[in-house]
Design a protein around this motif. Structure first.
Motif, PDB file in Angstrom:
ATOM      1  N   ALA A  12     -13.355 -47.038 -53.962  1.00 19.75           N
ATOM      2  CA  ALA A  12     -13.421 -48.486 -54.069  1.00 19.75           C
ATOM      3  C   ALA A  12     -14.504 -49.394 -54.902  1.00 19.75           C
ATOM      4  CB  ALA A  12     -13.847 -48.480 -52.875  1.00 19.75           C
ATOM      5  N   ALA A  13     -15.330 -48.343 -55.020  1.00 22.30           N
ATOM      6  CA  ALA A  13     -16.433 -49.177 -56.379  1.00 22.30           C
ATOM      7  C   ALA A  13     -16.025 -48.916 -57.654  1.00 22.30           C
ATOM      8  CB  ALA A  13     -17.714 -48.670 -56.122  1.00 22.30           C
ATOM      9  N   GLY A  14     -15.328 -47.904 -57.873  1.00 19.98           N
ATOM     10  CA  GLY A  14     -14.756 -47.728 -59.470  1.00 19.98           C
ATOM     11  C   GLY A  14     -13.562 -48.737 -59.535  1.00 19.98           C
ATOM     12  N   LEU A  31     -11.605 -42.831 -64.994  1.00 20.43           N
ATOM     13  CA  LEU A  31     -11.336 -41.283 -64.935  1.00 20.43           C
ATOM     14  C   LEU A  31     -11.567 -40.826 -63.530  1.00 20.43           C
ATOM     15  CD1 LEU A  31     -13.276 -40.306 -68.244  1.00 20.43           C
ATOM     16  CD2 LEU A  31     -11.079 -40.804 -67.944  1.00 20.43           C
ATOM     17  N   GLU A  32     -10.375 -40.090 -62.912  1.00 21.31           N
ATOM     18  CA  GLU A  32     -10.356 -39.584 -61.764  1.00 21.31           C
ATOM     19  C   GLU A  32      -9.995 -38.181 -61.644  1.00 21.31           C
ATOM     20  OE1 GLU A  32     -11.065 -40.580 -58.501  1.00 21.31           O
ATOM     21  OE2 GLU A  32     -10.536 -38.577 -57.902  1.00 21.31           O
ATOM     22  N   HIS A  33     -10.900 -37.067 -60.940  1.00 22.21           N
ATOM     23  CA  HIS A  33     -10.392 -35.937 -61.035  1.00 22.21           C
ATOM     24  C   HIS A  33      -9.339 -35.518 -60.051  1.00 22.21           C
ATOM     25  CE1 HIS A  33     -13.763 -34.270 -57.802  1.00 22.21           C
ATOM     26  NE2 HIS A  33     -13.007 -35.398 -57.666  1.00 22.21           N
ATOM     27  N   ALA A 173     -15.337 -34.864 -52.895  1.00 25.43           N
ATOM     28  CA  ALA A 173     -16.676 -35.589 -53.076  1.00 25.43           C
ATOM     29  C   ALA A 173     -17.567 -34.497 -53.835  1.00 25.43           C
ATOM     30  CB  ALA A 173     -17.329 -35.943 -51.775  1.00 25.43           C
ATOM     31  N   ASN A 174     -18.528 -34.687 -54.525  1.00 29.05           N
ATOM     32  CA  ASN A 174     -19.353 -33.614 -55.157  1.00 29.05           C
ATOM     33  C   ASN A 174     -20.419 -34.328 -55.718  1.00 29.05           C
ATOM     34  OD1 ASN A 174     -18.975 -33.863 -58.457  1.00 29.05           O
ATOM     35  ND2 ASN A 174     -17.132 -34.480 -57.347  1.00 29.05           N
ATOM     36  N   ASP A 175     -21.554 -33.593 -56.405  1.00 25.13           N
ATOM     37  CA  ASP A 175     -22.846 -34.352 -56.672  1.00 25.13           C
ATOM     38  C   ASP A 175     -23.145 -34.639 -58.179  1.00 25.13           C
ATOM     39  OD1 ASP A 175     -22.681 -31.869 -57.854  1.00 25.13           O
ATOM     40  OD2 ASP A 175     -24.852 -31.192 -57.529  1.00 25.13           O
ATOM     41  N   GLY A 366     -21.704 -48.446 -55.784  1.00 25.49           N
ATOM     42  CA  GLY A 366     -21.002 -47.684 -54.785  1.00 25.49           C
ATOM     43  C   GLY A 366     -21.921 -46.824 -53.952  1.00 25.49           C
ATOM     44  N   GLU A 367     -21.349 -45.776 -53.266  1.00 27.21           N
ATOM     45  CA  GLU A 367     -22.119 -44.828 -52.596  1.00 27.21           C
ATOM     46  C   GLU A 367     -23.264 -43.954 -53.021  1.00 27.21           C
ATOM     47  OE1 GLU A 367     -19.603 -43.232 -49.569  1.00 27.21           O
ATOM     48  OE2 GLU A 367     -20.941 -41.469 -49.176  1.00 27.21           O
ATOM     49  N   VAL A 368     -22.795 -43.547 -54.562  1.00 22.20           N
ATOM     50  CA  VAL A 368     -23.883 -42.771 -55.298  1.00 22.20           C
ATOM     51  C   VAL A 368     -25.277 -43.428 -55.257  1.00 22.20           C
ATOM     52  CG1 VAL A 368     -23.421 -43.789 -57.600  1.00 22.20           C
ATOM     53  CG2 VAL A 368     -23.852 -41.203 -57.380  1.00 22.20           C
ATOM     54  N   ASN A 379     -19.693 -50.493 -45.680  1.00 27.09           N
ATOM     55  CA  ASN A 379     -19.567 -49.437 -46.872  1.00 27.09           C
ATOM     56  C   ASN A 379     -18.709 -49.918 -47.955  1.00 27.09           C
ATOM     57  OD1 ASN A 379     -22.104 -47.472 -46.378  1.00 27.09           O
ATOM     58  ND2 ASN A 379     -20.808 -47.169 -44.593  1.00 27.09           N
ATOM     59  N   PHE A 380     -17.592 -50.431 -47.533  1.00 24.29           N
ATOM     60  CA  PHE A 380     -16.719 -50.821 -48.583  1.00 24.29           C
ATOM     61  C   PHE A 380     -17.363 -52.359 -49.151  1.00 24.29           C
ATOM     62  CE2 PHE A 380     -13.073 -48.300 -46.639  1.00 24.29           C
ATOM     63  CZ  PHE A 380     -12.938 -47.310 -47.926  1.00 24.29           C
ATOM     64  N   GLN A 381     -17.601 -52.978 -47.981  1.00 23.89           N
ATOM     65  CA  GLN A 381     -18.419 -54.178 -48.662  1.00 23.89           C
ATOM     66  C   GLN A 381     -19.348 -54.018 -49.811  1.00 23.89           C
ATOM     67  OE1 GLN A 381     -17.039 -57.278 -48.271  1.00 23.89           O
ATOM     68  NE2 GLN A 381     -18.491 -58.093 -49.813  1.00 23.89           N
TER      69      GLN A 381
HETATM   70  C1  LIG Z   1     -13.084 -40.583 -43.125  1.00 25.48           C
HETATM   71  C2  LIG Z   1     -13.904 -41.764 -43.637  1.00 25.48           C
HETATM   72  C3  LIG Z   1     -13.396 -42.997 -43.201  1.00 25.48           C
HETATM   73  C4  LIG Z   1     -14.282 -44.048 -43.765  1.00 25.48           C
HETATM   74  N1  LIG Z   1     -13.883 -45.277 -43.244  1.00 25.48           N
HETATM   75  C5  LIG Z   1     -14.361 -46.481 -43.638  1.00 25.48           C
HETATM   76  C6  LIG Z   1     -14.138 -47.728 -43.242  1.00 25.48           C
HETATM   77  O1  LIG Z   1     -13.194 -47.897 -42.603  1.00 25.48           O
HETATM   78  N2  LIG Z   1     -14.772 -48.713 -43.646  1.00 25.48           N
HETATM   79  C7  LIG Z   1     -15.806 -48.708 -44.591  1.00 25.48           C
HETATM   80  O2  LIG Z   1     -16.768 -49.422 -45.149  1.00 25.48           O
HETATM   81  N3  LIG Z   1     -16.100 -47.477 -45.001  1.00 25.48           N
HETATM   82  C8  LIG Z   1     -15.645 -46.247 -44.642  1.00 25.48           C
HETATM   83  N4  LIG Z   1     -15.849 -45.039 -44.908  1.00 25.48           N
HETATM   84  C9  LIG Z   1     -16.887 -45.060 -46.140  1.00 25.48           C
HETATM   85  C10 LIG Z   1     -16.296 -45.437 -47.715  1.00 25.48           C
HETATM   86  O3  LIG Z   1     -15.233 -44.743 -47.761  1.00 25.48           O
HETATM   87  C11 LIG Z   1     -17.174 -45.203 -48.643  1.00 25.48           C
HETATM   88  O4  LIG Z   1     -18.604 -45.682 -48.411  1.00 25.48           O
HETATM   89  C12 LIG Z   1     -16.501 -45.683 -49.880  1.00 25.48           C
HETATM   90  O5  LIG Z   1     -15.387 -45.106 -50.138  1.00 25.48           O
HETATM   91  C13 LIG Z   1     -17.560 -45.428 -51.051  1.00 25.48           C
HETATM   92  O6  LIG Z   1     -16.861 -45.716 -52.394  1.00 25.48           O
HETATM   93  P1  LIG Z   1     -17.271 -45.211 -53.729  1.00 25.48           P
HETATM   94  O7  LIG Z   1     -16.093 -45.883 -54.452  1.00 25.48           O
HETATM   95  O8  LIG Z   1     -18.656 -45.246 -54.026  1.00 25.48           O
HETATM   96  O9  LIG Z   1     -16.761 -43.654 -53.553  1.00 25.48           O
HETATM   97  P2  LIG Z   1     -15.613 -42.667 -53.110  1.00 25.48           P
HETATM   98  O10 LIG Z   1     -14.665 -43.669 -52.539  1.00 25.48           O
HETATM   99  O11 LIG Z   1     -15.894 -41.434 -52.597  1.00 25.48           O
HETATM  100  O12 LIG Z   1     -15.074 -42.455 -54.880  1.00 25.48           O
HETATM  101  C14 LIG Z   1     -15.722 -41.679 -55.531  1.00 25.48           C
HETATM  102  C15 LIG Z   1     -14.552 -41.359 -56.579  1.00 25.48           C
HETATM  103  O13 LIG Z   1     -14.953 -40.447 -57.556  1.00 25.48           O
HETATM  104  C16 LIG Z   1     -14.220 -39.398 -57.689  1.00 25.48           C
HETATM  105  N5  LIG Z   1     -14.994 -38.285 -58.410  1.00 25.48           N
HETATM  106  C17 LIG Z   1     -15.536 -37.434 -57.938  1.00 25.48           C
HETATM  107  N6  LIG Z   1     -16.282 -36.571 -58.856  1.00 25.48           N
HETATM  108  C18 LIG Z   1     -15.731 -36.767 -59.900  1.00 25.48           C
HETATM  109  C19 LIG Z   1     -15.384 -36.103 -61.257  1.00 25.48           C
HETATM  110  N7  LIG Z   1     -16.454 -35.352 -61.581  1.00 25.48           N
HETATM  111  N8  LIG Z   1     -14.632 -36.619 -62.196  1.00 25.48           N
HETATM  112  C20 LIG Z   1     -13.778 -37.651 -62.029  1.00 25.48           C
HETATM  113  N9  LIG Z   1     -13.746 -38.324 -60.687  1.00 25.48           N
HETATM  114  C21 LIG Z   1     -14.557 -37.775 -59.697  1.00 25.48           C
HETATM  115  C22 LIG Z   1     -13.732 -38.932 -56.475  1.00 25.48           C
HETATM  116  O14 LIG Z   1     -12.549 -38.055 -56.216  1.00 25.48           O
HETATM  117  C23 LIG Z   1     -13.496 -40.174 -55.803  1.00 25.48           C
HETATM  118  O15 LIG Z   1     -12.086 -40.712 -56.011  1.00 25.48           O
HETATM  119  C24 LIG Z   1     -15.179 -43.930 -44.739  1.00 25.48           C
HETATM  120  C25 LIG Z   1     -15.576 -42.651 -44.920  1.00 25.48           C
HETATM  121  C26 LIG Z   1     -15.018 -41.644 -44.691  1.00 25.48           C
HETATM  122  C27 LIG Z   1     -15.134 -40.115 -45.232  1.00 25.48           C
END
Ligand SMILES: Cc1cc2nc3c(=O)[nH]c(=O)nc-3n(C[C@H](O)[C@H](O)[C@H](O)COP(=O)(O)OP(=O)(O)OC[C@H]3O[C@@H](n4cnc5c(N)ncnc54)[C@H](O)[C@@H]3O)c2cc1C
Length: 394
Positions: A12-14, A31-33, A173-175, A366-368, A379-381
């Motif tokens: 979402a954040a990316g 870039l997405e793994h 998900a990873n660190d 985002g979540e990081v 969290n999406f917001q």
């Molecule tokens: C089961 C579940 C249900 C949820 N439902 C909701 C909801 O309804 N509403 C809400 O607000 N929140 C919800 N959440 C929380 C929400 O999904 C997360 O807070 C949000 O997706 C975080 O977005 P992000 O882009 O920061 O991280 P992520 O969505 O985790 O995206 C990170 C991306 O980075 C990629 N990545 C990781 N490592 C690497 C690498 N080394 N190289 C390349 N790519 C990499 C991953 O594959 C992933 O695509 C839910 C979470 C879960 C687990």
């Protein structure tokens, strides 16, 4: 590859960062793994994506610095995402408490993001794993950073780390985000699972482990926070929205205090029943689920006809049920946690742009980041708002 901005992670954040930066005319590569983008969006909200919460305020977020999220949230409001959803003709509904879900499918949200990424000229490479980020050697033109990937190094002016947290490792998900931060000397706060079911102690498993499936509308409190929602008994502990919410505040050793009858004071009602000969268990079952009452009486208050209880004891029983105390043993861990609490220290980042103060060109969104929302679309917001902030500058 000749990108100005490289975004690591197509969640979402990316994707939000990518659209925003590309609309400014930046050449953006994501870039997405994984083999597909937005895995968490797709499974979120039970497949309907709770994409925002129109009641979101900074008070819905946990962070080492509660003020950090204010700027980004104020500049990208839930209504802006709702407008976007409406422009794409996606129908949605409010489930409860400001939580907005797609009527049809989460796929519509990834579709929206992908369509607008394509229109803005964003390039997305899936099956590409990032292993690290380094500073570019001086004299490499405008390139400030080099992203190391399993397809070779790629240089660019700005890198946006949007790799999420540790929850749901089966979705990839990873660190890596934390490792990238640390490799530049940036502080990462302690991380732990959030919005996660809690497990019973062995003693409570014996008493309540058979109650799996029972749900109750309660008020649960811990560490000065309270939530009014349902709890759900599982074979191993407690889940349901009230528990997920409070789990983000709970720390090992603390009790949860649960008001099992938040709408009705049980004390006078129970005392009014005292003249009857009915078993206490059957009286309580008029207000609480029978199986729960059986288990509770079996352990904490052997049942007998209610007229054999002193009034004082009945008052005590009522109070205990309004303040039912449970000491969870732990959490179900990252495999069941919706989010990761903690992350890249907000003190390292600009709250306006998400750029690392000490590393020009390196952003975290985002979540990081050490900003975690409550359950319910928050969290999406945060992903949209922090992505918009970084995309406006990266
Ligand atoms: C089961 C579940 C249900 C949820 N439902 C909701 C909801 O309804 N509403 C809400 O607000 N929140 C919800 N959440 C929380 C929400 O999904 C997360 O807070 C949000 O997706 C975080 O977005 P992000 O882009 O920061 O991280 P992520 O969505 O985790 O995206 C990170 C991306 O980075 C990629 N990545 C990781 N490592 C690497 C690498 N080394 N190289 C390349 N790519 C990499 C991953 O594959 C992933 O695509 C839910 C979470 C879960 C687990």
């Amino acid at each position: 590859m000749n990108s100005e901005v490289i975004i690591i992670g197509a969640g979402a954040a990316g994707l939000m960062t990518a659209v925003t930066a590309a609309r400014r005319g930046r050449r953006v590569l994501v870039l997405e793994h994984n083999g597909r983008v937005g895995n968490k969006i797709l499974i979120s909200g039970g497949g309907r994506c709770n994409f925002t919460n129109y009641l979101a305020t900074p008070d819905n977020y946990l962070s080492g610095n509660p003020d950090f999220c204010k700027s980004a949230l104020a500049r990208f409001k839930p209504q802006q995402f709702i407008d976007w959803v409406e422009q794409h003709g996606i129908s949605y509904h409010e489930k409860k408490l400001g939580q907005l879900f797609c009527d049809e499918s989460s796929r519509q949200i990834t579709g929206l993001l992908l369509q607008d990424c394509a229109e803005a000229g964003v390039e997305i490479l899936v099956n590409t794993k990032v292993t690290g980020v380094e500073a570019a050697p001086a004299g490499e033109g405008s390139a400030r950073l080099i992203v190391q990937t399993d397809k070779g190094p790629m240089s660019c002016e700005s890198v946006v780390v949007a790799t999420g947290g540790l929850s749901f490792p089966k979705l990839g998900a990873n660190d890596i985000g934390y490792r990238i931060a640390k490799s530049f000397g940036l502080n990462v706060t302690e991380v732990r699972p959030g919005l996660v079911p809690l497990t019973f102690s062995p003693r409570d498993v014996n008493a309540y482990g058979e109650l799996s499936g029972i749900s109750m509308d309660v008020v649960v409190s811990c560490a000065g926070r309270r939530f009014r929602e349902n709890i759900l008994f599982t074979h191993r502990g407690l889940s349901g929205p009230a528990i997920l919410q409070i789990s983000s505040y709970w720390k090992e050793g603390q009790p949860l205090t649960i008001d099992l009858s938040p709408d009705e004071k049980l004390e006078e009602w129970l005392v009014s029943k005292q003249p009857e000969r009915t078993e206490l268990m059957n009286v309580l079952s008029q207000r609480l689920p029978k199986r729960f009452v059986q288990a509770w009486c079996a352990r904490d208050c052997p049942s007998k006809p209610i007229n054999q209880f002193a009034i004082k004891k009945l008052r005590e029983i009522a109070q205990t049920l309004h303040r039912w105390e449970i000491y969870p043993a732990g959490t179900e861990g990252y495999s069941k946690a919706e989010v990761t609490l903690g992350g890249v220290d907000t003190g390292e980042l600009s709250s306006k742009t998400m750029e690392a103060k000490r590393v020009p060109g390196l952003f975290f969104v985002g979540e990081v980041v050490d900003v975690t929302g409550h359950l319910g679309g928050f969290n999406f917001q945060w992903a949209w708002a922090s992505g918009a902030a970084a995309g406006g500058c990266a």
